[in-house]
Design a protein around this motif. Structure first.
Motif, PDB file in Angstrom:
ATOM      1  N   GLN A 125       0.836  -1.193   0.000  1.00  0.00           N
ATOM      2  CA  GLN A 125       0.000   0.000   0.000  1.00  0.00           C
ATOM      3  C   GLN A 125       0.869   1.239   0.000  1.00  0.00           C
ATOM      4  O   GLN A 125       1.870   1.314   0.709  1.00  0.00           O
ATOM      5  CB  GLN A 125      -0.916   0.021   1.232  1.00  0.00           C
ATOM      6  CG  GLN A 125      -1.796   1.268   1.318  1.00  0.00           C
ATOM      7  CD  GLN A 125      -2.759   1.196   2.474  1.00  0.00           C
ATOM      8  OE1 GLN A 125      -3.753   0.468   2.419  1.00  0.00           O
ATOM      9  NE2 GLN A 125      -2.473   1.923   3.530  1.00  0.00           N
TER      10      GLN A 125
ATOM     11  N   PRO B  71       0.411   6.867   2.929  1.00  0.00           N
ATOM     12  CA  PRO B  71      -0.664   7.861   2.835  1.00  0.00           C
ATOM     13  C   PRO B  71      -0.156   9.296   2.908  1.00  0.00           C
ATOM     14  O   PRO B  71       0.697   9.625   3.727  1.00  0.00           O
ATOM     15  CB  PRO B  71      -1.547   7.530   4.050  1.00  0.00           C
ATOM     16  CG  PRO B  71      -0.631   6.857   5.017  1.00  0.00           C
ATOM     17  CD  PRO B  71       0.359   6.089   4.185  1.00  0.00           C
TER      18      PRO B  71
ATOM     19  N   ARG C  77      -1.516  12.547   4.022  1.00  0.00           N
ATOM     20  CA  ARG C  77      -2.654  12.949   4.843  1.00  0.00           C
ATOM     21  C   ARG C  77      -2.873  14.456   4.799  1.00  0.00           C
ATOM     22  O   ARG C  77      -2.059  15.221   4.261  1.00  0.00           O
ATOM     23  CB  ARG C  77      -2.420  12.498   6.292  1.00  0.00           C
ATOM     24  CG  ARG C  77      -2.032  11.037   6.466  1.00  0.00           C
ATOM     25  CD  ARG C  77      -3.182  10.098   6.157  1.00  0.00           C
ATOM     26  NE  ARG C  77      -4.211  10.154   7.189  1.00  0.00           N
ATOM     27  CZ  ARG C  77      -4.223   9.395   8.291  1.00  0.00           C
ATOM     28  NH1 ARG C  77      -3.254   8.517   8.494  1.00  0.00           N
ATOM     29  NH2 ARG C  77      -5.199   9.498   9.162  1.00  0.00           N
TER      30      ARG C  77
ATOM     31  N   TYR D 234      -5.567  15.578  -3.513  1.00  0.00           N
ATOM     32  CA  TYR D 234      -6.076  15.188  -2.196  1.00  0.00           C
ATOM     33  C   TYR D 234      -7.569  15.508  -2.073  1.00  0.00           C
ATOM     34  O   TYR D 234      -8.352  14.670  -1.613  1.00  0.00           O
ATOM     35  CB  TYR D 234      -5.302  15.908  -1.093  1.00  0.00           C
ATOM     36  CG  TYR D 234      -5.820  15.598   0.295  1.00  0.00           C
ATOM     37  CD1 TYR D 234      -5.354  14.490   1.000  1.00  0.00           C
ATOM     38  CD2 TYR D 234      -6.799  16.387   0.891  1.00  0.00           C
ATOM     39  CE1 TYR D 234      -5.848  14.179   2.253  1.00  0.00           C
ATOM     40  CE2 TYR D 234      -7.303  16.089   2.151  1.00  0.00           C
ATOM     41  CZ  TYR D 234      -6.828  14.981   2.839  1.00  0.00           C
ATOM     42  OH  TYR D 234      -7.333  14.676   4.075  1.00  0.00           O
TER      43      TYR D 234
ATOM     44  N   TRP E  48       6.294   8.945  -0.665  1.00  0.00           N
ATOM     45  CA  TRP E  48       4.990   9.104  -1.289  1.00  0.00           C
ATOM     46  C   TRP E  48       5.067   8.796  -2.778  1.00  0.00           C
ATOM     47  O   TRP E  48       6.088   9.020  -3.428  1.00  0.00           O
ATOM     48  CB  TRP E  48       4.484  10.536  -1.097  1.00  0.00           C
ATOM     49  CG  TRP E  48       4.134  10.848   0.315  1.00  0.00           C
ATOM     50  CD1 TRP E  48       3.504  10.031   1.204  1.00  0.00           C
ATOM     51  CD2 TRP E  48       4.380  12.077   1.008  1.00  0.00           C
ATOM     52  NE1 TRP E  48       3.350  10.675   2.416  1.00  0.00           N
ATOM     53  CE2 TRP E  48       3.874  11.928   2.317  1.00  0.00           C
ATOM     54  CE3 TRP E  48       4.980  13.294   0.648  1.00  0.00           C
ATOM     55  CZ2 TRP E  48       3.950  12.949   3.260  1.00  0.00           C
ATOM     56  CZ3 TRP E  48       5.053  14.300   1.587  1.00  0.00           C
ATOM     57  CH2 TRP E  48       4.543  14.128   2.874  1.00  0.00           C
TER      58      TRP E  48
ATOM     59  N   SER F 287      -0.622   8.069  -3.221  1.00  0.00           N
ATOM     60  CA  SER F 287      -0.587   8.416  -1.794  1.00  0.00           C
ATOM     61  C   SER F 287      -1.704   9.361  -1.365  1.00  0.00           C
ATOM     62  O   SER F 287      -2.255   9.232  -0.271  1.00  0.00           O
ATOM     63  CB  SER F 287       0.771   9.030  -1.447  1.00  0.00           C
ATOM     64  OG  SER F 287       1.790   8.062  -1.499  1.00  0.00           O
ATOM     65  N   SER F 288      -2.037  10.343  -2.210  1.00  0.00           N
ATOM     66  CA  SER F 288      -3.081  11.298  -1.826  1.00  0.00           C
ATOM     67  C   SER F 288      -4.439  10.620  -1.753  1.00  0.00           C
ATOM     68  O   SER F 288      -5.263  10.934  -0.888  1.00  0.00           O
ATOM     69  CB  SER F 288      -3.128  12.461  -2.823  1.00  0.00           C
ATOM     70  OG  SER F 288      -3.339  11.993  -4.143  1.00  0.00           O
TER      71      SER F 288
ATOM     72  N   VAL G   1      -4.974   7.406  -1.024  1.00  0.00           N
ATOM     73  CA  VAL G   1      -4.969   6.578   0.178  1.00  0.00           C
ATOM     74  C   VAL G   1      -5.128   7.444   1.429  1.00  0.00           C
ATOM     75  O   VAL G   1      -5.942   7.151   2.309  1.00  0.00           O
ATOM     76  CB  VAL G   1      -3.665   5.761   0.265  1.00  0.00           C
ATOM     77  CG1 VAL G   1      -3.576   5.018   1.594  1.00  0.00           C
ATOM     78  CG2 VAL G   1      -3.576   4.776  -0.889  1.00  0.00           C
ATOM     79  N   GLY G   2      -4.363   8.531   1.503  1.00  0.00           N
ATOM     80  CA  GLY G   2      -4.411   9.397   2.677  1.00  0.00           C
ATOM     81  C   GLY G   2      -5.760  10.050   2.876  1.00  0.00           C
ATOM     82  O   GLY G   2      -6.267  10.138   4.008  1.00  0.00           O
TER      83      GLY G   2
ATOM     84  N   GLN H 261      -8.218   7.518   4.238  1.00  0.00           N
ATOM     85  CA  GLN H 261      -7.974   7.250   5.650  1.00  0.00           C
ATOM     86  C   GLN H 261      -8.434   8.403   6.534  1.00  0.00           C
ATOM     87  O   GLN H 261      -8.990   8.191   7.622  1.00  0.00           O
ATOM     88  CB  GLN H 261      -6.490   6.955   5.871  1.00  0.00           C
ATOM     89  CG  GLN H 261      -6.034   5.638   5.263  1.00  0.00           C
ATOM     90  CD  GLN H 261      -4.587   5.313   5.572  1.00  0.00           C
ATOM     91  OE1 GLN H 261      -3.896   6.067   6.251  1.00  0.00           O
ATOM     92  NE2 GLN H 261      -4.109   4.181   5.076  1.00  0.00           N
TER      93      GLN H 261
ATOM     94  N   TYR I 290      -7.492   0.139   1.840  1.00  0.00           N
ATOM     95  CA  TYR I 290      -6.859   1.417   2.147  1.00  0.00           C
ATOM     96  C   TYR I 290      -7.069   1.835   3.590  1.00  0.00           C
ATOM     97  O   TYR I 290      -6.205   2.473   4.195  1.00  0.00           O
ATOM     98  CB  TYR I 290      -7.420   2.521   1.232  1.00  0.00           C
ATOM     99  CG  TYR I 290      -7.114   2.351  -0.234  1.00  0.00           C
ATOM    100  CD1 TYR I 290      -6.103   1.511  -0.673  1.00  0.00           C
ATOM    101  CD2 TYR I 290      -7.844   3.043  -1.193  1.00  0.00           C
ATOM    102  CE1 TYR I 290      -5.822   1.359  -2.014  1.00  0.00           C
ATOM    103  CE2 TYR I 290      -7.565   2.907  -2.547  1.00  0.00           C
ATOM    104  CZ  TYR I 290      -6.560   2.065  -2.947  1.00  0.00           C
ATOM    105  OH  TYR I 290      -6.284   1.917  -4.281  1.00  0.00           O
TER     106      TYR I 290
END
Length: 348
Positions: free
Chosen positions: A130, A133, A135, A165, A285, A289-290, A292-293, A296, A323
């Motif tokens: 994965q 993230p 965030r 994001y 990252w 990543s954006s 996934v973050g 979350q 995720y």
């Protein structure tokens, strides 16, 4: 029988009749029905399977259940992840279906082989990879770092991270946005006409709204770059080392260029973090990543799975759950019960 397509040896060594050949040719001609990434994956799998069949004196197409089992076991012995092996099996099935043939995957022989592969992977400790993230707190830190920058590339990168994001779009979907896709809400916030995504392909399209801060960062980029006067240009273009924008109308930024945006952000604010390698990668990252973050962060704030799926255009809950599994585990029903329950200590 050997049939060479313009882009790949898709049907080489195929033992099929004219009717099946015609169906496969029609399938190739209709490849625009699939996403470019799906087609690239299919071509890659077909090339690998074709080489294996040649090396082991097997018939490449149609593939028998016995040969498919042996091919999947070959992938396992070569160290491929179980998820990758499942993708190979699915794409081979896809090719057979579009040729009007029964996929060999439906044979119990192949079903048992995949069960053994998956069980072996789990028992041996394999875990799905994965992306790290990205965030909201990371976005806030990079915003504080880059918002006063006079470098157009950092203004572009900051605006891109805000959009990626805020919308939960895949980076390729953000990259193909054009200046003309922007409109404004009554309060001045930006509305993006996304059009379509990997999972949403319909005439009604998809619309995403940005927050006030994200709208401000994107507006700054458009004005300072001059893109505000170029409605047909891609929203995020290359920036020359001379601090000038290279307008792009034909092709959006490449995946390596998009990945570089996240890597630059990582080196700016997070390079000192101690990150444990995940499947020998994901040490910083990446383009996912954006997405996934953001998922979350939404889960952590208590938004429902249905709401998060709508924001990220996921079609299957199990995809999203990969995720947010760590967040969901911390907010599980039993943890909630045990934390809230007051146990009385037994009296002496």
């Amino acid at each position: 029988m050997s049939l060479i397509t313009p882009h790949s040896t898709l049907l080489a060594q195929a033992n099929v009749n004219e009717e099946i050949t015609a169906r496969l040719l029609s399938f190739i001609q209709d490849r625009d029905a699939f996403s470019p990434n799906t087609w690239r994956q299919l071509m890659s799998v077909m090339r690998l399977c074709y080489r294996w069949a040649n090396d082991h004196q097997r018939i490449f197409f149609p593939l028998s259940a016995e040969d498919l089992r042996d091919y999947l076991q070959h992938l396992q012995q070569a160290g491929r992840a179980s998820s990758t092996i499942a993708t190979h099996a699915a794409l081979i099935a896809m090719l057979h279906r579009n040729a009007g043939l029964v996929p060999p995957n439906l044979d119990p022989l192949v079903f048992r082989a995949m069960k053994k592969i998956n069980r072996s992977a789990v028992v041996s400790g394999e875990r799905s990879g994965q992306a790290l993230p990205f965030r909201l707190e990371d976005l806030q830190q990079i915003d504080a770092c880059w918002q006063q920058s006079s470098r157009l590339i950092e203004q572009r990168n900051l605006a891109f991270l805000h959009v990626a994001y805020s919308t939960l779009l895949r980076v390729s979907e953000v990259a193909r946005l054009r200046v003309r896709d922007i409109s404004r809400a009554e309060d001045g916030r930006i509305i993006l006409d996304v059009g379509w995504t990997k999972t949403v392909v319909q005439t009604g399209g998809l619309v995403k709204a940005l927050s006030s801060l994200s709208s401000e960062r994107l507006t700054d980029w458009l004005i300072n770059s001059g893109l505000v006067h170029e409605p047909d240009a891609f929203l995020f273009c290359r920036v020359h080392r001379s601090n000038r924008v290279h307008l792009q109308f034909e092709k959006p930024l490449t995946l390596p260029a998009l990945e570089a945006i996240f890597q630059n952000a990582w080196h700016s604010i997070a390079s000192s973090r101690n990150v444990k390698a995940n499947k020998k990668r994901y040490l910083s990252w990446s383009g996912h990543s954006s997405r996934v973050g953001a998922a979350q962060d939404l889960a952590k704030q208590g938004y429902s799975v249905a709401q998060i799926m709508q924001e990220g255009t996921w079609k299957k809950p199990e995809t999203l759950m990969r995720y947010i599994r760590h967040v969901e585990a911390q907010q599980g029903a039993m943890v909630d019960l045990m934390e809230k329950r007051v146990f009385r200590q037994p009296r002496d």
